[in-house]
Motif scaffolding. Sequence first.
Motif, PDB file in Angstrom:
ATOM      1  N   GLU A 103       0.847  -1.199   0.000  1.00 30.61           N
ATOM      2  CA  GLU A 103       0.000   0.000   0.000  1.00 30.61           C
ATOM      3  C   GLU A 103       0.883   1.249   0.000  1.00 30.61           C
ATOM      4  O   GLU A 103       0.620   2.205  -0.744  1.00 30.61           O
ATOM      5  N   ARG A 104       1.928   1.263   0.810  1.00 25.74           N
ATOM      6  CA  ARG A 104       2.855   2.409   0.811  1.00 25.74           C
ATOM      7  C   ARG A 104       3.532   2.578  -0.552  1.00 25.74           C
ATOM      8  O   ARG A 104       3.809   3.696  -0.978  1.00 25.74           O
ATOM      9  N   ALA A 105       3.800   1.462  -1.219  1.00 24.02           N
ATOM     10  CA  ALA A 105       4.488   1.518  -2.512  1.00 24.02           C
ATOM     11  C   ALA A 105       3.603   2.031  -3.632  1.00 24.02           C
ATOM     12  O   ALA A 105       4.114   2.390  -4.698  1.00 24.02           O
ATOM     13  N   GLY A 106       2.280   2.058  -3.414  1.00 18.79           N
ATOM     14  CA  GLY A 106       1.394   2.630  -4.415  1.00 18.79           C
ATOM     15  C   GLY A 106       0.352   1.699  -4.997  1.00 18.79           C
ATOM     16  O   GLY A 106      -0.382   2.083  -5.919  1.00 18.79           O
ATOM     17  N   ALA A 107       0.239   0.472  -4.481  1.00 18.91           N
ATOM     18  CA  ALA A 107      -0.806  -0.431  -4.958  1.00 18.91           C
ATOM     19  C   ALA A 107      -2.177   0.072  -4.520  1.00 18.91           C
ATOM     20  O   ALA A 107      -2.318   0.682  -3.457  1.00 18.91           O
ATOM     21  N   ASN A 108      -3.191  -0.212  -5.334  1.00 13.73           N
ATOM     22  CA  ASN A 108      -4.584   0.068  -4.976  1.00 13.73           C
ATOM     23  C   ASN A 108      -5.347  -1.193  -4.615  1.00 13.73           C
ATOM     24  O   ASN A 108      -6.452  -1.123  -4.080  1.00 13.73           O
ATOM     25  N   ALA A 109      -4.762  -2.339  -4.925  1.00 13.53           N
ATOM     26  CA  ALA A 109      -5.348  -3.630  -4.569  1.00 13.53           C
ATOM     27  C   ALA A 109      -4.229  -4.650  -4.575  1.00 13.53           C
ATOM     28  O   ALA A 109      -3.262  -4.519  -5.336  1.00 13.53           O
ATOM     29  N   ILE A 110      -4.350  -5.654  -3.711  1.00  9.56           N
ATOM     30  CA  ILE A 110      -3.426  -6.783  -3.797  1.00  9.56           C
ATOM     31  C   ILE A 110      -4.216  -8.073  -3.891  1.00  9.56           C
ATOM     32  O   ILE A 110      -5.338  -8.180  -3.382  1.00  9.56           O
ATOM     33  N   GLN A 111      -3.604  -9.025  -4.550  1.00 11.87           N
ATOM     34  CA  GLN A 111      -4.171 -10.360  -4.663  1.00 11.87           C
ATOM     35  C   GLN A 111      -3.307 -11.314  -3.851  1.00 11.87           C
ATOM     36  O   GLN A 111      -2.090 -11.348  -4.015  1.00 11.87           O
ATOM     37  N   ILE A 112      -3.943 -12.052  -2.939  1.00 16.06           N
ATOM     38  CA  ILE A 112      -3.235 -13.114  -2.223  1.00 16.06           C
ATOM     39  C   ILE A 112      -3.958 -14.427  -2.477  1.00 16.06           C
ATOM     40  O   ILE A 112      -5.173 -14.452  -2.692  1.00 16.06           O
ATOM     41  N   GLU A 113      -3.217 -15.516  -2.444  1.00 17.29           N
ATOM     42  CA  GLU A 113      -3.783 -16.804  -2.817  1.00 17.29           C
ATOM     43  C   GLU A 113      -3.542 -17.843  -1.734  1.00 17.29           C
ATOM     44  O   GLU A 113      -2.707 -17.641  -0.840  1.00 17.29           O
ATOM     45  N   ASP A 114      -4.278 -18.945  -1.842  1.00 20.06           N
ATOM     46  CA  ASP A 114      -4.240 -19.963  -0.792  1.00 20.06           C
ATOM     47  C   ASP A 114      -3.323 -21.137  -1.113  1.00 20.06           C
ATOM     48  O   ASP A 114      -3.462 -22.218  -0.525  1.00 20.06           O
ATOM     49  N   GLN A 115      -2.369 -20.939  -1.998  1.00 22.60           N
ATOM     50  CA  GLN A 115      -1.412 -22.005  -2.261  1.00 22.60           C
ATOM     51  C   GLN A 115      -0.409 -22.157  -1.119  1.00 22.60           C
ATOM     52  O   GLN A 115      -0.150 -21.217  -0.364  1.00 22.60           O
ATOM     53  N   VAL A 116       0.152 -23.349  -1.043  1.00 24.82           N
ATOM     54  CA  VAL A 116       1.277 -23.596  -0.162  1.00 24.82           C
ATOM     55  C   VAL A 116       2.483 -22.832  -0.726  1.00 24.82           C
ATOM     56  O   VAL A 116       2.699 -22.782  -1.939  1.00 24.82           O
ATOM     57  N   MET A 117       3.249 -22.224   0.158  1.00 22.66           N
ATOM     58  CA  MET A 117       4.433 -21.484  -0.258  1.00 22.66           C
ATOM     59  C   MET A 117       5.648 -22.434  -0.298  1.00 22.66           C
ATOM     60  O   MET A 117       5.811 -23.229   0.626  1.00 22.66           O
ATOM     61  N   PRO A 118       6.475 -22.405  -1.351  1.00 26.34           N
ATOM     62  CA  PRO A 118       6.427 -21.538  -2.526  1.00 26.34           C
ATOM     63  C   PRO A 118       5.352 -21.976  -3.514  1.00 26.34           C
ATOM     64  O   PRO A 118       5.169 -23.169  -3.741  1.00 26.34           O
ATOM     65  N   LYS A 119       4.679 -20.971  -4.077  1.00 25.19           N
ATOM     66  CA  LYS A 119       3.554 -21.236  -4.962  1.00 25.19           C
ATOM     67  C   LYS A 119       4.010 -21.584  -6.375  1.00 25.19           C
ATOM     68  O   LYS A 119       5.193 -21.511  -6.706  1.00 25.19           O
TER      69      LYS A 119
END
Length: 294
Positions: A103-119
């Motif tokens: 958000e500080r960097a300038g995004a207006n939306a983020i997408q996060i997903e439910d995969q196991v990391m690393p995706k």
Amino acid sequence: MSTHPGTLLRTFLNERRGLLVPGAGNALAARVIETMGFEAVYLSGAGLTNNFYGMPDLGFVSLNDIASHTAAIRDAVALPLIVDADTGFGNALNVRHTVRTLERAGANAIQIEDQVMPKKCGHFAGKAVINQAEMVSKIKAAVDARVSGDFLIIARTDARAIHGLDAALDRARAFAEAGADVTFVEAPTSVDELRRIASDLPCPQIVNVVIGGKTPALPAAEFAEMGFGMVLYANAALQGAVRGMTNALAELQRRGELPEDPDLVATFAERQALVQKTAFDALDARYAVQAAKG
């Protein structure tokens, strides 16, 4: 209507008119997307990985990579900016940090997903997902972490490929109840599945059209008729750029020279216009130090 990009993006998605959004892997691609007249841009994790590292989308990018490219794109374009934040880089606390950073960097939306990391790319085989309760906690952390109410949380599930469509729909409903503004069922494989996603879920939906991928590539108007909020072409620009590079370099290799052929390469003037050379010349003149007279 407010001109704040986050507010605009929320409005566009709630209209459920199939907002057509190309992905960018860098700021130059984002500039092209804006110049072409699109209404939003998506920073693609796959595109960033391919562009920045020349590697496949297998979870190699870091939060710092994404944040630096987010800031560069934000500086380059005024469009609403959606950022692919992969899994959020860990547990709920990591997601909180990811939201605040992007958000500080300038995004207006983020997408996060439910995969196991690393995706893995959503259209690759061999994916795995975390349990639903863990993802719900990550979404709650994301919602609590944002500063602006118009910073949108997009929750993606990759459960379709592992547990089937019904399980994926159940997850998407739970994600919306946890506060996600938009949900995203990745990699449906038929038109019937697409219709169910668009009609059965309460909040705006994203369909990701991967050229050569698992999801039917329908005209945007058909997705709009179904009621999708966004039609995402995350890597169309990247795949077009790769083809353009190979065509131009093959001609150079064949002929030993490359003329200024607009069917093969952008002109020098077009390239300078895209990076706003004239504006920088004006700034240079404005701030130039006058030579002292003897």
